[in-house]
Design an enzyme around this catalytic site. Structure first.
Site, mmCIF file in Angstrom:
data_model
loop_
_atom_site.group_PDB
_atom_site.id
_atom_site.type_symbol
_atom_site.label_atom_id
_atom_site.label_comp_id
_atom_site.label_asym_id
_atom_site.label_seq_id
_atom_site.Cartn_x
_atom_site.Cartn_y
_atom_site.Cartn_z
ATOM 1 N N ARG A 1 17.012 38.529 15.756
ATOM 2 C CA ARG A 1 18.197 38.480 16.602
ATOM 3 C C ARG A 1 18.558 39.821 17.245
ATOM 4 O O ARG A 1 18.762 39.906 18.461
ATOM 5 C CB ARG A 1 19.421 38.008 15.784
ATOM 6 C CG ARG A 1 19.517 36.522 15.608
ATOM 7 C CD ARG A 1 20.128 36.198 14.266
ATOM 8 N NE ARG A 1 19.163 36.569 13.246
ATOM 9 C CZ ARG A 1 18.205 35.746 12.813
ATOM 10 N NH1 ARG A 1 18.163 34.520 13.256
ATOM 11 N NH2 ARG A 1 17.298 36.139 11.924
ATOM 12 N N ARG B 1 16.623 50.542 13.980
ATOM 13 C CA ARG B 1 16.838 49.894 12.672
ATOM 14 C C ARG B 1 15.934 50.603 11.659
ATOM 15 O O ARG B 1 14.749 50.807 11.913
ATOM 16 C CB ARG B 1 16.504 48.406 12.714
ATOM 17 C CG ARG B 1 16.541 47.785 11.315
ATOM 18 C CD ARG B 1 16.451 46.290 11.328
ATOM 19 N NE ARG B 1 17.697 45.700 11.819
ATOM 20 C CZ ARG B 1 17.958 44.400 11.788
ATOM 21 N NH1 ARG B 1 17.083 43.554 11.284
ATOM 22 N NH2 ARG B 1 19.098 43.936 12.260
ATOM 23 N N LYS C 1 1.816 58.445 10.251
ATOM 24 C CA LYS C 1 1.058 59.709 10.085
ATOM 25 C C LYS C 1 1.921 60.786 9.427
ATOM 26 O O LYS C 1 1.501 61.920 9.309
ATOM 27 C CB LYS C 1 0.596 60.214 11.455
ATOM 28 C CG LYS C 1 -0.260 59.243 12.230
ATOM 29 C CD LYS C 1 -0.547 59.830 13.629
ATOM 30 C CE LYS C 1 -1.029 58.748 14.589
ATOM 31 N NZ LYS C 1 -0.967 59.194 15.975
HETATM 32 N N1 CP Z 1 21.704 39.366 11.936
HETATM 33 C C1 CP Z 1 20.626 40.145 12.064
HETATM 34 O O1 CP Z 1 20.685 41.387 11.992
HETATM 35 O O2 CP Z 1 19.464 39.457 12.287
HETATM 36 P P1 CP Z 1 18.030 40.093 12.483
HETATM 37 O O3 CP Z 1 17.627 40.732 11.165
HETATM 38 O O4 CP Z 1 17.118 38.961 12.875
HETATM 39 O O5 CP Z 1 18.121 41.157 13.557
#
Ligand code: CP
Length: 308
Positions: A57, A108, A87
Site C-alpha cells: 500500500r 521505509r 555492500k
Molecule cells: N499499511 C501499510 O503500511 O501497508 P504496507 O505495508 O503494504 O505498505
C-alpha cells in the site's frame, strides 16, 4: 521540522498541527473529487522510494500519487538486498547520494529512528514510510482522514486500538495525532506481552486524554466509534514461542460485529492475517478498503504540500 504550516521532512506525527492536518484533509478531498485539476502539478519532479522492508500500500500509493500529479518515480524494493546497503553502505551515505538525484525521498526501514537519521543528512524532504516499530506518520494521516470522512468528526471519537500495540507503528502514530483533538477517549486492547508502550501512555496523560487498558475486546466493542484492528507482527518477534503465545488472540467475525454500534467503523492498516474474517468485508462498517484507498489522496496532498 514543521514551522507553522510549512513542512520540510515528515518523520513523526507530532509534527502536524491541527491547522496543517485540516489543510491536508481539505486538499485531499479536492484531489479525490476533481483529480483532473491537479494533473501536471509536480511535472519535472522526481520521487525516490527506498524500501528496506516489504510494502504494498505505502509504496504503490506514493508512486501512484506522484504519477497522478505529473511527477516521476524511481526506487528500490528490498533495498537491503538490491541497493548498495548489501555492500555495507550506510543509510546516511545512501541518502546523501539519492538526495542528489531526487526531489523527495520516501523511506521505509526496519530500524526505529532511521527516518530521523535520513532527514539529518538529506538535501531534499524525507518522508518516513515506517521505521521499524517506531512510527508511520503518513498511515496516521490517512487513518485520521478516514475517521473524519466516515464519522464526519474527529473531536469526541472513542477509539479502540486492538492487537499488537507494542510493535504497531501505525497505532503509535495515530495515537499521537488523536491526542491533538478534543474529548478523545482511547481503549488499548492487547495481551500484556504486546501492550501499548509507556511512552505513549505518558504522552496521553500529559495531554489529558483518557485511556483504558484491557484484554477484553468484546467488552469494549459496544462502547466505541472506531475499532482499529492490527496484525500481530510476526517479523518483530525474535522468539517463535513468544509469537505463538499471542498469535490469533483477537478476531473480528460476523458474531463480534453484532456487538459494535450501528454507526461505528472497523479499520485496519492492512495487511491482515487472520484478525478480520473475510465474511466481515461485506458489512458496511468494514472501512479498511476505503481506508487504504484514502492513502492515495492523502499522499497526493502531502507531496503537493512538500513540493509545490
Ligand atoms: N499499511 C501499510 O503500511 O501497508 P504496507 O505495508 O503494504 O505498505
Amino acid at each position: 521540522m514543521a514551522v507553522g504550516s510549512r513542512l520540510r521532512h515528515v518523520v513523526e506525527s507530532q509534527q502536524f498541527s491541527r491547522a496543517l492536518l485540516e489543510e491536508l484533509f481539505v486538499r485531499s478531498e479536492e484531489m479525490k473529487r476533481e483529480p483532473h485539476h491537479f494533473i501536471g502539478r509536480l511535472a519535472g519532479q522526481v520521487m525516490a522510494a527506498l524500501f528496506y522492508e516489504p510494502s504494498t500500500r505505502t509504496r504503490l500509493s506514493f508512486e501512484a500519487a506522484m504519477l497522478r500529479l505529473g511527477g516521476t518515480t524511481m526506487g528500490t524494493d528490498n533495498a537491503r538486498e538490491f541497493s548498495s546497503a548489501a555492500k555495507g553502505e550506510t543509510l546516511e551515505d545512501t541518502i546523501r547520494i539519492v538526495s542528489g538525484y531526487a526531489d523527495v525521498i520516501v523511506v521505509r526501514h526496519k530500524e526505529e529512528g532511521a527516518a530521523k537519521r535520513a532527514a539529518a543528512v538529506s538535501a531534499v524532504p524525507i518522508i518516513n514510510a515506517g521505521d521499524g516499530p517506531g512510527q508511520h506518520p503518513t498511515q496516521a494521516l490517512l487513518d485520521l482522514y478516514t475517521i473524519r470522512d466516515e464519522l464526519s468528526k474527529i473531536d469526541g471519537v472513542r477509539v479502540a486500538m486492538v492487537g499488537d500495540l507494542a510493535n504497531g507503528r501505525t497505532v503509535r502514530s495515530l495515537t499521537y495525532l488523536l491526542s491533538k483533538f478534543k474529548d478523545i477517549k482511547l481503549w488499548f486492547v492487547a495481551p500484556p506481552q504486546v501492550a501499548m508502550g509507556d511512552d505513549l501512555k505518558a504522552h496521553l496523560d500529559e495531554h489529558h486524554v483518557p485511556w483504558v487498558e484491557t484484554e477484553d475486546l468484546n467488552a469494549v466493542l459496544p462502547d466505541v466509534d472506531v475499532v482499529y484492528m492490527t496484525r500481530i507482527q510476526k517479523e518483530r518477534f525474535t522468539d517463535p514461542e513468544a509469537y505463538n503465545a499471542v498469535k490469533g488472540v483477537y478476531r473480528m467475525d460476523k458474531a463480534s460485529m453484532t456487538l459494535m454500534r450501528k454507526y461505528a467503523i472497523l479499520m485496519h492498516p492492512l495487511p491482515r492475517v487472520d484478525e478480520i474474517a473475510p465474511e466481515v468485508d461485506e458489512d458496511p462498517r468494514a472501512a479498511y478498503f476505503r481506508q487504504a484507498r484514502n492513502g492515495l489522496h492523502i499522499r497526493m496532498a502531502l507531496l503537493d504540500k512538500l513540493l509545490s
